[in-house]
Scaffold this active site. Structure first.
Site, PDB file in Angstrom:
ATOM      1  N   GLU A   1      -1.113  -8.580   4.828  1.00 55.89           N
ATOM      2  CA  GLU A   1      -1.045  -8.726   6.288  1.00 55.89           C
ATOM      3  C   GLU A   1      -2.438  -8.689   6.932  1.00 55.89           C
ATOM      4  OE1 GLU A   1      -0.555  -6.008   4.707  1.00 55.89           O
ATOM      5  OE2 GLU A   1      -1.099  -4.237   5.882  1.00 55.89           O
TER       6      GLU A   1
ATOM      7  N   HIS B   1      -3.476  -5.561   0.801  1.00 52.07           N
ATOM      8  CA  HIS B   1      -2.850  -5.778   2.117  1.00 52.07           C
ATOM      9  C   HIS B   1      -2.789  -7.255   2.502  1.00 52.07           C
ATOM     10  CE1 HIS B   1      -2.581  -1.629   3.718  1.00 52.07           C
ATOM     11  NE2 HIS B   1      -3.589  -1.382   2.903  1.00 52.07           N
TER      12      HIS B   1
ATOM     13  N   CYS C   1       0.835  -1.205   0.000  1.00 50.23           N
ATOM     14  CA  CYS C   1       0.000   0.000   0.000  1.00 50.23           C
ATOM     15  C   CYS C   1       0.871   1.257   0.000  1.00 50.23           C
ATOM     16  CB  CYS C   1      -0.991  -0.041   1.160  1.00 50.23           C
ATOM     17  SG  CYS C   1      -2.360   1.108   0.954  1.00 50.23           S
TER      18      CYS C   1
END
Lengths: 84, 226
Positions: B204, B202, B85
């Site tokens: 994560e 993302h 990002c």
């Protein structure tokens, strides 16, 4: 040394979509204005001292290359004027 | 091995990355950018967020902070680097990867789940997947539209350096499945070496099983590939 003001105008390259400009254009149309196109640009005014206008321009060109513009999406031009 | 997660002023996914890596039992620590890159660094995460308030352009300021010279050196030595990002924007701005992530076609901040097609399965970031596999991973950005000169994009594609593309649930690269107007649906690219990758979605955020999926785990595993 002479005092100069360099004006750097950073624009999106021709053909790169500018959603913010499109949104602004639509807003102006909503206000009743009639326009064909709208382009936006960033303008930086930099006060600096240099031996000559040429040297001032060279210094500012490096600023544009290294930070102010992103060469992938931007073109820029520089205008140098002596400062009173 | 220790993965360094670089925190800039305005980073806000640094702790998410740390938590996700900890879940995968990958040793990681958050590093304040002014402290420099620790010598024991074996992997680098440029996390999401809004470094320097997105002033000038998203990622522009962070890309020019002194630690990024160390990150580029480490990347050149083969240390895996992952930009997510805002970290992807920093990666492009710093020259680690080609192109630029700029204002979404919608001119809006978009926070939603999207589908990604894995374009290569022979990189550290995608070893866990098959080519053509479809992952579900969230995006959260206002400036994620991948922009690059058409000729350069052609070269990038010829060099097989597009890692992920936005697709529909079935893996089709449609206009509707492209959330931000990215050229050729590009969501993530590789740098000069396969050990450098950036992507807007993302991974994560889809690593801990309790919070909505595990599709991102394989991407983070790339940080172990020393």
């Amino acid at each position: 040394m002479t005092a100069y003001t360099a004006t750097v105008t950073v624009r999106l390259k021709h053909g790169v979509l500018d959603p913010e400009a499109e949104t602004t254009k639509r807003s102006l149309e909503r206000l009743g204005f009639d326009l064909e196109a709208l382009r936006s640009a960033d303008r930086f005014e930099i006060d600096l001292e240099a031996d000559s206008a040429g040297n001032a321009e060279e210094e500012v060109e490096e600023m544009a290359e290294r930070l102010l513009a992103n060469p992938t999406i931007h073109d820029y031009d520089i205008d140098v004027a002596e400062r009173e | 091995m220790t993965v360094s997660i670089i925190r800039f002023g305005g980073s806000n996914c640094d702790r998410d990355a740390e938590r996700a890596l900890s879940h995968l039992e990958i040793d990681a620590e958050i590093v304040w950018h002014e402290d420099g890159l620790p010598a024991e660094t074996t992997g680098i995460v440029l996390p999401g967020g809004f470094s320097y308030g997105d002033y000038l352009r998203a990622g522009a300021m962070a890309a020019r902070s002194p630690i990024m010279a160390e990150v580029r050196d480490a990347a050149a030595d083969g240390v895996p680097v992952l930009g997510v990002c805002n970290g992807a924007q920093v990666g492009c701005e710093s020259g680690l990867t080609d192109g630029a992530f700029t204002t979404n076609e919608s001119a809006r901040f978009q926070c939603e789940h999207v589908y990604l097609r894995v374009e290569r399965d022979d990189t550290p970031w995608t070893e866990a997947y098959d080519e053509g596999e479809v992952l579900e991973i969230p995006i959260a950005h206002g400036e994620g539209r991948y922009e690059i000169d058409d000729d350069r994009l052609e070269e990038l594609e010829a060099e097989n350096r597009v890692l992920f593309r936005y697709c529909d649930e079935d893996g089709e690269l449609t206009e509707d499945a492209n959330p931000n107007g990215s050229k050729h649906n590009v969501a993530g690219v590789l740098g000069d070496r396969d050990s450098v990758a950036v992507l807007m979605p993302h991974p994560e955020r889809v690593t801990l099983p309790d919070i909505g999926g595990t599709d991102g785990q394989g991407v983070l595993r790339g940080l172990e590939s020393v």
